[in-house]
Write a protein that holds these residues in place. Structure first.
Motif, PDB file in Angstrom:
ATOM      1  N   LEU A   1      32.937  28.827  30.851  1.00  0.00           N
ATOM      2  CA  LEU A   1      34.177  28.270  30.319  1.00  0.00           C
ATOM      3  C   LEU A   1      35.335  28.454  31.291  1.00  0.00           C
ATOM      4  N   ASP A   2      36.411  27.706  31.037  1.00  0.00           N
ATOM      5  CA  ASP A   2      37.620  27.828  31.845  1.00  0.00           C
ATOM      6  C   ASP A   2      38.170  29.252  31.759  1.00  0.00           C
ATOM      7  N   LEU A   3      38.785  29.689  32.842  1.00  0.00           N
ATOM      8  CA  LEU A   3      39.330  31.042  32.922  1.00  0.00           C
ATOM      9  C   LEU A   3      40.338  31.308  31.802  1.00  0.00           C
ATOM     10  N   LYS A   4      41.025  30.283  31.324  1.00  0.00           N
ATOM     11  CA  LYS A   4      42.063  30.488  30.300  1.00  0.00           C
ATOM     12  C   LYS A   4      41.486  31.033  28.991  1.00  0.00           C
TER      13      LYS A   4
ATOM     14  N   GLU B   1      41.708  40.900  31.508  1.00  0.00           N
ATOM     15  CA  GLU B   1      42.378  40.576  32.761  1.00  0.00           C
ATOM     16  C   GLU B   1      41.368  40.632  33.904  1.00  0.00           C
ATOM     17  N   LEU B   2      41.562  39.748  34.886  1.00  0.00           N
ATOM     18  CA  LEU B   2      40.690  39.792  36.062  1.00  0.00           C
ATOM     19  C   LEU B   2      40.896  41.113  36.797  1.00  0.00           C
TER      20      LEU B   2
ATOM     21  N   GLU C   1      39.985  43.410  42.347  1.00  0.00           N
ATOM     22  CA  GLU C   1      39.181  42.899  43.463  1.00  0.00           C
ATOM     23  C   GLU C   1      38.940  41.395  43.339  1.00  0.00           C
ATOM     24  N   ALA C   2      38.857  40.873  42.101  1.00  0.00           N
ATOM     25  CA  ALA C   2      38.695  39.432  41.912  1.00  0.00           C
ATOM     26  C   ALA C   2      39.974  38.701  42.304  1.00  0.00           C
ATOM     27  N   GLN C   3      41.119  39.264  41.919  1.00  0.00           N
ATOM     28  CA  GLN C   3      42.399  38.653  42.300  1.00  0.00           C
ATOM     29  C   GLN C   3      42.584  38.679  43.809  1.00  0.00           C
ATOM     30  N   ASP C   4      42.159  39.771  44.433  1.00  0.00           N
ATOM     31  CA  ASP C   4      42.255  39.863  45.904  1.00  0.00           C
ATOM     32  C   ASP C   4      41.367  38.810  46.563  1.00  0.00           C
ATOM     33  N   GLU C   5      40.183  38.565  46.010  1.00  0.00           N
ATOM     34  CA  GLU C   5      39.273  37.572  46.582  1.00  0.00           C
ATOM     35  C   GLU C   5      39.846  36.169  46.440  1.00  0.00           C
TER      36      GLU C   5
ATOM     37  N   ASP D   1      29.277  41.466  32.753  1.00  0.00           N
ATOM     38  CA  ASP D   1      28.840  41.021  34.077  1.00  0.00           C
ATOM     39  C   ASP D   1      29.345  39.615  34.379  1.00  0.00           C
ATOM     40  N   PRO D   2      30.651  39.394  34.453  1.00  0.00           N
ATOM     41  CA  PRO D   2      31.169  38.034  34.640  1.00  0.00           C
ATOM     42  C   PRO D   2      31.011  37.542  36.074  1.00  0.00           C
TER      43      PRO D   2
END
Length: 235
Positions: free
Chosen positions: A82-85, A90-91, A94-98, A129-130
């Motif tokens: 599904l869409d991230l929204k 919260e992400l 490390e995901a935000q950095d990527e 495990d997203p």
């Protein structure tokens, strides 16, 4: 002790060997706004899939997956894409950095971020495990980041009955048979017989099936192929 399931490794196994770079570059040309479900019907996403513009020479091609690969892993493990929204937690940092690294490296702003995760993660803040993807066009997606490694090692087996009606019926038949064998021989007559066994089995089957059907309707449950890309709880 069973190891936790690494869903990214399972996804790679579904995809198999990658085509060479030239073939991948050709496959990624063009944009498909609609995509096919496992039943063969066509579904228009809740929001149009807008492909992101990448510098192909700087891409890690091992992170490129087709929608069919993602669909299969979602159906096998009863996950949603599904869409991230719709993703409640919260992400992680490390995901935000990527995301920031990719945007800087490819001089773009990533759009249409999507998540593969269990249904409950789209409602409750919990660990699992997203997988975070962005669309590349022509039904291809780029794996931005994966965090956690927490899927239950038996999850695929546990959700197997929900793949389709045949699997569910097999489970009901097996469960009814096992329950019937627990009934003491000769409980309803002085001399037990095969006829008595199958009569009891028939009533066991009706009872188990009734409970399963009631639970399914009451909880709004559906089979894996129907929910893998649905934003609705009772899809």
């Amino acid at each position: 002790m069973l190891e936790r399931t690494n869903i990214e490794a399972k996804l790679r196994a579904v995809r198999g060997d990658l085509p060479d770079t030239a073939v991948l570059a050709h496959l990624l040309k063009g944009v498909d706004i609609e995509f096919a479900t496992p039943s063969g019907s066509v579904v228009t996403p809740d929001t149009p899939i807008v492909p992101n513009q990448f510098d192909f020479d700087n891409l890690d091609t091992s992170r490129i997956y087709h929608l069919d690969h993602i669909r299969k892993i979602c159906i096998d493990y009863r996950l949603r894409f599904l869409d991230l929204k719709y993703f409640k937690p919260e992400l992680p940092e490390e995901a935000q950095d990527e995301i920031s690294r990719l945007e800087e490296e490819h001089q773009t702003q990533l759009k249409g971020l999507k998540i593969v995760a269990p249904s409950r993660l789209f409602k409750l803040a919990d660990k699992d495990d997203p997988l975070l993807f962005v669309p590349m066009g022509n039904q291809y997606f780029y794996l931005v980041h994966k965090w956690g490694d927490d899927l239950h090692p038996l999850r695929k087996m546990l959700v197997w009955p929900f793949k389709n009606i045949i699997n569910l019926m097999l489970l009901i038949v097996l469960g009814s048979y096992l329950l019937t064998t627990l009934v003491p021989n000769g409980l309803f007559s002085k001399a037990g017989s095969n006829t008595e066994f199958w009569i009891i089995f028939f009533f066991m089957f009706k009872s188990v099936a009734a409970v399963v059907i009631y639970y399914g309707f009451a909880m709004g449950k559906n089979f894996n192929p129907a929910i893998w890309n649905s934003k609705y709880f009772n899809a």
